[in-house]
Design an enzyme around this catalytic site. Structure first.
Site, PDB file in Angstrom:
ATOM      1  N   HIS A  33      -6.743  -4.458  -6.294  1.00  0.00           N
ATOM      2  CA  HIS A  33      -6.189  -4.392  -4.940  1.00  0.00           C
ATOM      3  C   HIS A  33      -7.237  -4.451  -3.839  1.00  0.00           C
ATOM      4  O   HIS A  33      -6.892  -4.457  -2.667  1.00  0.00           O
ATOM      5  CB  HIS A  33      -5.348  -3.136  -4.762  1.00  0.00           C
TER       6      HIS A  33
HETATM    7  C1  UD1 Z   1      -5.604   1.862   0.674  1.00  0.00           C
HETATM    8  C2  UD1 Z   1      -7.009   2.396   0.877  1.00  0.00           C
HETATM    9  C3  UD1 Z   1      -7.819   2.189  -0.408  1.00  0.00           C
HETATM   10  C4  UD1 Z   1      -7.104   2.742  -1.622  1.00  0.00           C
HETATM   11  C5  UD1 Z   1      -5.715   2.119  -1.697  1.00  0.00           C
HETATM   12  C6  UD1 Z   1      -4.924   2.608  -2.875  1.00  0.00           C
HETATM   13  C7  UD1 Z   1      -7.947   2.227   3.162  1.00  0.00           C
HETATM   14  C8  UD1 Z   1      -8.921   1.501   3.981  1.00  0.00           C
HETATM   15  N1  UD1 Z   1      -7.712   1.702   1.929  1.00  0.00           N
HETATM   16  O1  UD1 Z   1      -5.686   0.454   0.531  1.00  0.00           O
HETATM   17  O2  UD1 Z   1      -9.050   2.846  -0.276  1.00  0.00           O
HETATM   18  O3  UD1 Z   1      -7.834   2.435  -2.793  1.00  0.00           O
HETATM   19  O4  UD1 Z   1      -5.016   2.448  -0.477  1.00  0.00           O
HETATM   20  O5  UD1 Z   1      -3.667   2.048  -2.890  1.00  0.00           O
HETATM   21  O6  UD1 Z   1      -7.405   3.220   3.574  1.00  0.00           O
HETATM   22  N2  UD1 Z   1       2.130  -1.180   1.249  1.00  0.00           N
HETATM   23  C9  UD1 Z   1       3.407  -1.031   0.749  1.00  0.00           C
HETATM   24  N3  UD1 Z   1       3.864   0.227   0.511  1.00  0.00           N
HETATM   25  C10 UD1 Z   1       3.125   1.331   0.764  1.00  0.00           C
HETATM   26  C11 UD1 Z   1       1.821   1.172   1.267  1.00  0.00           C
HETATM   27  C12 UD1 Z   1       1.330  -0.087   1.494  1.00  0.00           C
HETATM   28  O7  UD1 Z   1       4.101  -1.981   0.513  1.00  0.00           O
HETATM   29  O8  UD1 Z   1       3.618   2.444   0.528  1.00  0.00           O
HETATM   30  C13 UD1 Z   1       1.604  -2.528   1.479  1.00  0.00           C
HETATM   31  C14 UD1 Z   1       1.673  -2.962   2.911  1.00  0.00           C
HETATM   32  O9  UD1 Z   1       2.056  -4.299   2.955  1.00  0.00           O
HETATM   33  C15 UD1 Z   1       0.253  -2.841   3.393  1.00  0.00           C
HETATM   34  C16 UD1 Z   1      -0.544  -3.096   2.130  1.00  0.00           C
HETATM   35  O10 UD1 Z   1       0.268  -2.595   1.072  1.00  0.00           O
HETATM   36  O11 UD1 Z   1      -0.077  -3.715   4.408  1.00  0.00           O
HETATM   37  C17 UD1 Z   1      -1.859  -2.414   2.098  1.00  0.00           C
HETATM   38  O12 UD1 Z   1      -1.749  -1.000   2.375  1.00  0.00           O
HETATM   39  P1  UD1 Z   1      -2.936  -0.230   3.145  1.00  0.00           P
HETATM   40  O13 UD1 Z   1      -2.682   1.218   3.196  1.00  0.00           O
HETATM   41  O14 UD1 Z   1      -3.226  -0.925   4.404  1.00  0.00           O
HETATM   42  O15 UD1 Z   1      -4.209  -0.467   2.245  1.00  0.00           O
HETATM   43  P2  UD1 Z   1      -4.391  -0.465   0.676  1.00  0.00           P
HETATM   44  O16 UD1 Z   1      -4.778  -1.838   0.281  1.00  0.00           O
HETATM   45  O17 UD1 Z   1      -3.239   0.165  -0.036  1.00  0.00           O
END
Ligand code: UD1
Length: 372
Positions: free
Chosen positions: A210
């Site tokens: 990821h």
């Molecule tokens: C975040 C953390 C990362 C961690 C990871 C674990 C930061 C900078 N990054 O990255 O360190 O390893 O979480 O998962 O804080 N989304 C969903 N459902 C959710 C949450 C997210 O669908 O409940 C999708 C959304 O489209 C979002 C994307 O996942 O844009 C990324 O989520 P985000 O929290 O921005 O970063 P992660 O890549 O999950």
């Protein structure tokens, strides 16, 4: 005031809350969820699996660019601090919520406690590395998981007296939950997959990816999926897809890139399902920080598809090998493991299930001394 935001925070916070409550005298706590991760698979299910209480407050920030997400957490966290006036704010890990709440607290002269301090990948292109460096610079009490973290902090000018080596709270969760891990066959059946497809003599490899550097660029993701498909010819793979990765595979038209008979795609897994999938795997291919530690604790060979790790102890003492994203290196590391030459490593110092209790004891002493 204890803060969680995203998936990897939950398994760190669960044992801390339990240890604060079990401490004599108890250390009263409240739990704030920023809502950075918000859906069933990424948040609610894990709360249930880990026995985390319903948050006292949910800031419901959701997704956004780094700037928007960080700013929104800050904006919504400030009134919570004003209302509740905690003796300190306790943050874990390195996600955007960790840094955002830290910044709000220090500027209001509320002491900040950082659990999992001092880890460094030395790669400033990772958003988490920026979050780690900045949080540690301004945190008042820093708890570390491995001894090398102190060297990193001292090099950056952090006073050694602020740092306390306690071990790894993530492993507290793992050790207490391991007896309840879901058997892999049960997890696969739940998703309509016949376990006999992969549970044969060589077993299976478990995959998670990821990191933005691996999944946000179409060419890189296409190449990585190609490598996984090749590996899958000798070892079937179970790939638990992070929402970011699934979204990008859709967007770049890469869903067909993996051979669906050899690479089984699953949605984000609960904690107990993931624990079972890791424990039963022949090897793990990942770019996650947490999985590098968990596989070390389980003694399962882990190949990390990154050029650097902020958790060097997992490679030096544990079962982790950094293979980067080079197809040849990955294929030969998989072949080594399949012929029985994989690393099983040993458990690092203080990864003994008691880290959260050490934190509670130290926190009590530190707060009683005026958070100095
Ligand atoms: C975040 C953390 C990362 C961690 C990871 C674990 C930061 C900078 N990054 O990255 O360190 O390893 O979480 O998962 O804080 N989304 C969903 N459902 C959710 C949450 C997210 O669908 O409940 C999708 C959304 O489209 C979002 C994307 O996942 O844009 C990324 O989520 P985000 O929290 O921005 O970063 P992660 O890549 O999950």
């Amino acid at each position: 005031m204890c803060v969680v935001g995203a998936r990897p925070n939950f398994m760190k916070m669960a044992p801390i809350l339990r240890a604060l409550a079990a401490h004599r005298p108890p250390l009263p706590s409240m739990l704030v969820h920023t809502g950075q991760h918000y859906d069933q698979g990424m948040s609610h299910q894990l709360f249930e699996d880990l026995g985390l209480p319903t948050p006292d407050l949910n800031l419901e920030v959701g997704s956004g660019s780094h700037a928007v997400q960080t700013a929104e957490v800050m904006r919504r966290f400030e009134p919570a601090l004003d209302d509740h006036k905690p003796a300190c704010v306790l943050v874990v890990g390195d996600v955007n919520s960790t840094l955002a709440c830290t910044l709000v607290a220090v500027k209001k002269n509320v002491p900040v406690v950082h659990v999992e301090a001092g880890l460094r990948s030395h790669d400033r292109k990772m958003p988490e590395e920026i979050n780690r460096i900045l949080t540690d610079q301004v945190a008042d009490r820093l708890y570390t998981t491995e001894r090398s973290a102190l060297e990193n902090l001292v090099r950056e000018g952090v006073a050694a007296e602020r740092v306390c080596f306690v071990g790894n709270v993530m492993i507290d969760s793992l050790l207490s939950s391991r007896p309840h891990a879901k058997p892999t066959a049960q997890t696969l059946r739940f998703h309509g997959i016949d376990p006999s497809l992969i549970l044969h003599e060589k077993g299976y490899g478990l995959v998670t990816l990821h990191r933005p550097s691996n999944v946000d660029d179409a060419d890189t993701l296409r190449r990585l999926l190609g490598i996984l498909s090749e590996v899958a010819q000798s070892l079937p793979l179970v790939f638990a897809l992070h929402p970011r990765t699934r979204h990008n595979m859709d967007r770049f038209g890469l869903m067909d890139r993996v051979d669906a008979r050899r690479v089984l795609l699953l949605p984000p897994q609960g904690y107990l399902e993931m624990l079972g999938l890791m424990r039963d795997a022949t090897l793990v291919l990942t770019d996650s920080g947490g999985l590098q530690e968990e596989t070390t604790a389980l003694g399962v060979p882990c190949l990390t598809l990154r050029e650097s790790t902020e958790r060097p102890i997992t490679a030096e003492q544990g079962s982790n090998t950094l293979v980067g994203c080079d197809g040849q290196a990955i294929r030969s590391a998989v072949a080594d493991i399949l012929r029985g030459a994989g690393k099983c490593g040993r458990m690092p110092e203080l990864w003994d299930g008691q880290a959260a209790h050490r934190i509670a004891a130290d926190l009590w002493r530190w707060l009683a001394a005026g958070a100095r």
